[in-house]
Design a protein around this motif. Structure first.
Motif, PDB file in Angstrom:
ATOM      1  N   ARG A 147       0.856  -1.185   0.000  1.00 57.22           N
ATOM      2  CA  ARG A 147       0.000   0.000   0.000  1.00 57.22           C
ATOM      3  C   ARG A 147       0.891   1.233   0.000  1.00 57.22           C
ATOM      4  O   ARG A 147       1.775   1.371   0.835  1.00 57.22           O
ATOM      5  N   ASP A 201      -1.958   6.998  -3.126  1.00 60.89           N
ATOM      6  CA  ASP A 201      -3.259   6.354  -3.258  1.00 60.89           C
ATOM      7  C   ASP A 201      -3.187   5.191  -4.255  1.00 60.89           C
ATOM      8  O   ASP A 201      -4.025   5.043  -5.128  1.00 60.89           O
ATOM      9  N   LEU A 202      -2.132   4.380  -4.120  1.00 62.92           N
ATOM     10  CA  LEU A 202      -1.922   3.232  -5.006  1.00 62.92           C
ATOM     11  C   LEU A 202      -1.661   1.978  -4.186  1.00 62.92           C
ATOM     12  O   LEU A 202      -1.121   2.045  -3.084  1.00 62.92           O
ATOM     13  N   ASN A 203      -2.012   0.854  -4.767  1.00 64.47           N
ATOM     14  CA  ASN A 203      -1.617  -0.455  -4.264  1.00 64.47           C
ATOM     15  C   ASN A 203      -0.823  -1.146  -5.359  1.00 64.47           C
ATOM     16  O   ASN A 203      -1.172  -1.052  -6.545  1.00 64.47           O
ATOM     17  N   ARG A 219      -5.414   1.707  -8.353  1.00 64.41           N
ATOM     18  CA  ARG A 219      -5.979   2.843  -7.617  1.00 64.41           C
ATOM     19  C   ARG A 219      -7.408   2.425  -7.308  1.00 64.41           C
ATOM     20  O   ARG A 219      -8.239   2.343  -8.204  1.00 64.41           O
ATOM     21  N   LEU A 263      -4.165   0.453 -13.217  1.00 67.96           N
ATOM     22  CA  LEU A 263      -3.585   1.538 -14.000  1.00 67.96           C
ATOM     23  C   LEU A 263      -2.700   0.976 -15.109  1.00 67.96           C
ATOM     24  O   LEU A 263      -1.970   0.009 -14.888  1.00 67.96           O
TER      25      LEU A 263
END
Length: 115
Positions: A41, A46-48, A74, A79
């Motif tokens: 995380r 704001d990404l995994n 996201r 993405l």
């Protein structure tokens, strides 16, 4: 998705230990209980990052698993690599390279080992 090391074999404990060293935690449990991802995380972005492999039943045993792909998410939206910051993409590629290098290399029969 990043597939640079798709088909590389590594024993599960090595994958687990290196994934933890690089900041990944095991992903969601599925039926069995079974899991096939390690997730990192990145709250500030704001990404995994999901590192996918052939999978393991819990609690896990030290047998070979195969790397498949790494996705950047996201929320639930994957993405395209063109939208992933280059520094992040490079760091994840280096994580994967280190994990793959700790294994036995490319397994030409890897697709037969993925459920």
């Amino acid at each position: 998705a990043l597939r640079a090391f798709e088909g590389h074999s590594v024993d599960f404990f090595t994958l687990r230990n290196l994934a933890a060293k690089f900041g990944y935690q095991h992903g969601a449990l599925l039926d069995g209980p079974f899991f096939s991802t390690y997730t990192k995380r990145l709250g500030g972005l704001d990404l995994n990052v999901e590192l996918e492999f052939s999978g393991m039943d819990m609690p896990g045993e030290n047998k070979p698993v195969v790397l498949t792909e790494t996705r950047f998410l996201r929320g639930t939206e994957q993405l395209p690599l063109s939208q992933v910051p280059r520094v992040l993409l490079s760091e994840c590629w280096h994580d994967l390279r280190a994990i793959a290098a700790a294994g036995t290399g490319y397994d030409p029969d890897w697709k037969e080992k993925v459920p």
